[in-house]
Design an enzyme around this catalytic site. Structure first.
Site, short mmCIF file in Angstrom:
data_model
loop_
_atom_site.label_atom_id
_atom_site.label_comp_id
_atom_site.label_asym_id
_atom_site.label_seq_id
_atom_site.Cartn_x
_atom_site.Cartn_y
_atom_site.Cartn_z
N LYS A 13 0.86 -1.11 0.01
CA LYS A 13 -0.03 0.03 0.08
C LYS A 13 0.83 1.20 -0.06
O LYS A 13 0.41 2.32 -0.53
CB LYS A 13 -1.09 0.06 1.17
CG LYS A 13 -0.36 -0.06 2.70
CD LYS A 13 -1.52 0.02 3.44
CE LYS A 13 -0.81 0.04 4.99
NZ LYS A 13 0.12 -0.97 5.23
N ARG A 88 -4.72 2.34 12.88
CA ARG A 88 -4.56 1.00 13.00
C ARG A 88 -5.41 0.66 14.10
O ARG A 88 -5.94 -0.62 13.87
CB ARG A 88 -3.04 0.77 13.61
CG ARG A 88 -2.00 0.74 12.73
CD ARG A 88 -0.68 0.23 13.42
NE ARG A 88 0.47 0.77 12.97
CZ ARG A 88 1.08 0.25 11.79
NH1 ARG A 88 0.57 -0.77 11.29
NH2 ARG A 88 2.21 0.95 11.33
N ARG A 127 12.30 -10.30 1.71
CA ARG A 127 13.00 -8.97 1.50
C ARG A 127 14.48 -9.17 2.19
O ARG A 127 14.55 -9.62 3.22
CB ARG A 127 12.19 -8.19 2.32
CG ARG A 127 12.25 -6.54 1.99
CD ARG A 127 10.92 -5.84 2.37
NE ARG A 127 10.78 -5.80 3.75
CZ ARG A 127 9.87 -5.02 4.30
NH1 ARG A 127 8.94 -4.39 3.54
NH2 ARG A 127 9.48 -4.71 5.52
N ARG A 160 15.87 -8.21 7.90
CA ARG A 160 15.41 -7.42 9.18
C ARG A 160 14.73 -8.71 10.14
O ARG A 160 14.07 -9.50 9.69
CB ARG A 160 14.12 -6.37 8.95
CG ARG A 160 14.76 -5.12 8.44
CD ARG A 160 13.69 -4.30 8.17
NE ARG A 160 12.55 -4.33 8.80
CZ ARG A 160 11.18 -3.79 8.75
NH1 ARG A 160 11.22 -2.94 7.87
NH2 ARG A 160 10.18 -3.98 9.78
N ARG A 171 2.96 -10.77 13.07
CA ARG A 171 2.52 -9.14 12.69
C ARG A 171 0.94 -9.35 12.08
O ARG A 171 0.25 -8.41 12.10
CB ARG A 171 3.23 -8.85 11.77
CG ARG A 171 4.86 -8.20 12.41
CD ARG A 171 5.82 -8.08 11.41
NE ARG A 171 5.78 -6.89 10.65
CZ ARG A 171 6.36 -6.57 9.63
NH1 ARG A 171 7.43 -7.52 9.04
NH2 ARG A 171 6.32 -5.66 8.76
#
Ligand SMILES: [Zn+2]
Length: 217
Positions: A13, A88, A127, A160, A171
């Site tokens: 997004k 959120r 990633r 990460r 998450r």
């Protein structure tokens, strides 16, 4: 126009927000950016937020809302505003409604970007970033020429800690717990609401995104 972009981490997004903000000459508000700017500029709010971050705690909603209020104060009312990854929680959404009202604005459209968990896990889990120059790669979609090495500077790439599969799954759970009530909050408030499937090419997703924004304008 005020637009809110919702969606799980890794759904893309942010990329969509940047592109739309450029095209509409809109202000793109991400709370991460606001916090970084406040710290960098050494503002009073930035120093207060820093204390929480140094302690490894979440920055409280009222501080974030103060940052948003200050930021909006500098934006002329005709300029569209895109909120990316904020609010959120329902509490933040209620706070944001008040801040918007104070500046003569209201939420015009909420867009929810959706993708299956497998897609998100693959995107985030793949990633890798370069600690030296900040270049970002994805082992599945945009791998470096030499495995594990940065194309630009040759440094070893890192993952990460947030992007390991167990953490990604957690998450996503947190996201779902917080966001489902948020979806009902905006639907109950009668705000225009669009769901967009984001497990497609960036251009295809953007085409649908732009269409829904044009309808709401
Ligand atoms: Zn590098």
């Amino acid at each position: 126009m005020v637009l809110i972009l919702l969606g799980p981490p890794g759904v893309g997004k942010g990329t969509q927000a940047v592109r739309l903000a450029e095209e509409l000459r809109a202000v793109h508000v991400s709370t991460g950016d606001l916090l970084r700017a406040a710290r960098r500029d050494g503002t009073e709010l930035g120093r207060r937020a820093q204390k929480y971050m140094d302690a490894g705690e979440l920055v409280p909603d009222h501080l974030i809302l103060d940052l948003v209020r200050d930021h909006l104060a500098g934006v002329p009312n005709g300029v569209p505003v895109l909120f990316d990854g904020f609010p959120r929680t329902t509490a933040q959404a209620e706070g944001l409604d008040q801040v918007l009202e104070q500046s003569g604005r209201r939420v015009d459209l909420v867009v929810l970007f959706e993708a299956p968990d497998e897609t998100i896990v693959k995107r985030l889990g793949g990633r890798r970033s370069c600690p030296q120059c900040g270049a970002v790669y994805n082992v599945h979609f945009s791998p470096p020429t030499v495995e594990g090495r940065c194309d630009r500077c040759g440094s070893p790439l890192q993952q990460r800690p947030d992007d390991v599969p167990a953490t990604i799954t957690r998450r996503l759970e947190v996201y779902r717990e917080q966001t489902s009530p948020l979806v009902s909050f905006y639907e109950d408030a009668g705000v225009a609401f669009e769901r967009i499937r984001a497990d497609r090419g960036v251009d295809e997703v953007y085409g649908d995104f732009k269409k829904s924004v044009e309808v709401a304008r």
